[in-house]
Write a protein that holds these residues in place. Structure first.
Motif, mmCIF file in Angstrom:
data_model
loop_
_atom_site.group_PDB
_atom_site.id
_atom_site.type_symbol
_atom_site.label_atom_id
_atom_site.label_comp_id
_atom_site.label_asym_id
_atom_site.label_seq_id
_atom_site.Cartn_x
_atom_site.Cartn_y
_atom_site.Cartn_z
ATOM 1 N N GLN A 53 0.836 -1.200 0.000
ATOM 2 C CA GLN A 53 0.000 0.000 0.000
ATOM 3 C C GLN A 53 0.874 1.253 0.000
ATOM 4 O O GLN A 53 0.579 2.229 -0.699
ATOM 5 C CB GLN A 53 -0.939 0.004 1.208
ATOM 6 C CG GLN A 53 -2.038 -1.015 1.112
ATOM 7 C CD GLN A 53 -2.859 -1.115 2.399
ATOM 8 O OE1 GLN A 53 -2.404 -0.770 3.477
ATOM 9 N NE2 GLN A 53 -4.083 -1.602 2.272
ATOM 10 N N TYR A 54 1.945 1.225 0.778
ATOM 11 C CA TYR A 54 2.878 2.359 0.810
ATOM 12 C C TYR A 54 3.506 2.570 -0.569
ATOM 13 O O TYR A 54 3.548 3.700 -1.071
ATOM 14 C CB TYR A 54 3.970 2.122 1.860
ATOM 15 C CG TYR A 54 5.124 3.074 1.709
ATOM 16 C CD1 TYR A 54 5.015 4.392 2.121
ATOM 17 C CD2 TYR A 54 6.314 2.668 1.104
ATOM 18 C CE1 TYR A 54 6.063 5.282 1.962
ATOM 19 C CE2 TYR A 54 7.367 3.544 0.941
ATOM 20 C CZ TYR A 54 7.229 4.853 1.367
ATOM 21 O OH TYR A 54 8.277 5.730 1.184
ATOM 22 N N ASP A 56 2.417 1.635 -3.523
ATOM 23 C CA ASP A 56 1.409 2.118 -4.475
ATOM 24 C C ASP A 56 1.128 3.604 -4.275
ATOM 25 O O ASP A 56 1.049 4.368 -5.248
ATOM 26 C CB ASP A 56 0.120 1.315 -4.346
ATOM 27 C CG ASP A 56 0.250 -0.112 -4.840
ATOM 28 O OD1 ASP A 56 1.233 -0.416 -5.549
ATOM 29 O OD2 ASP A 56 -0.639 -0.935 -4.509
ATOM 30 N N THR A 57 0.968 4.005 -3.029
ATOM 31 C CA THR A 57 0.681 5.411 -2.728
ATOM 32 C C THR A 57 1.852 6.303 -3.123
ATOM 33 O O THR A 57 1.668 7.377 -3.714
ATOM 34 C CB THR A 57 0.358 5.583 -1.231
ATOM 35 O OG1 THR A 57 -0.735 4.717 -0.900
ATOM 36 C CG2 THR A 57 -0.001 7.017 -0.903
ATOM 37 N N CYS A 60 1.968 6.711 -6.888
ATOM 38 C CA CYS A 60 0.936 7.644 -7.348
ATOM 39 C C CYS A 60 1.345 9.090 -7.084
ATOM 40 O O CYS A 60 1.126 9.967 -7.924
ATOM 41 C CB CYS A 60 -0.397 7.334 -6.680
ATOM 42 S SG CYS A 60 -1.174 5.827 -7.288
#
Length: 86
Positions: A53-54, A56-57, A60
């Protein structure tokens, strides 16, 4: 016969596909991937989920930053072209 840059961008994007990276970028990318693999080996499933998640964020956020820089550079290039032609 060579296409105009507008035709090239709108129709074939051949110029855009010929993107090359510096040796420094390639080295940093390889180093980052090695660290990524090392981390995945030592994290448990819950930590891996948070880590992904880190990542991916962060990716982005970097893409958004690159888009802002592209837009500003594009605007600056257009303004420079207009000034040169007037």
């Amino acid at each position: 016969m060579n296409k105009s840059i507008i035709d090239e961008i709108c129709l074939s994007n051949a110029i855009l596909r010929k993107r090359s990276f510096s040796n420094e970028y390639e080295k940093l990318s390889d180093d980052a991937y090695k660290l990524y693999v090392q981390l995945l080996d030592i994290l448990n499933d819950e930590q891996k989920k948070i880590f992904h998640q880190y990542i991916d964020t962060q990716m982005c956020a970097c893409a958004e930053d690159e888009l802002v820089h592209f837009k500003e550079g594009f605007k600056t290039g257009l303004l420079l072209s207009i000034e040169c032609l007037t």
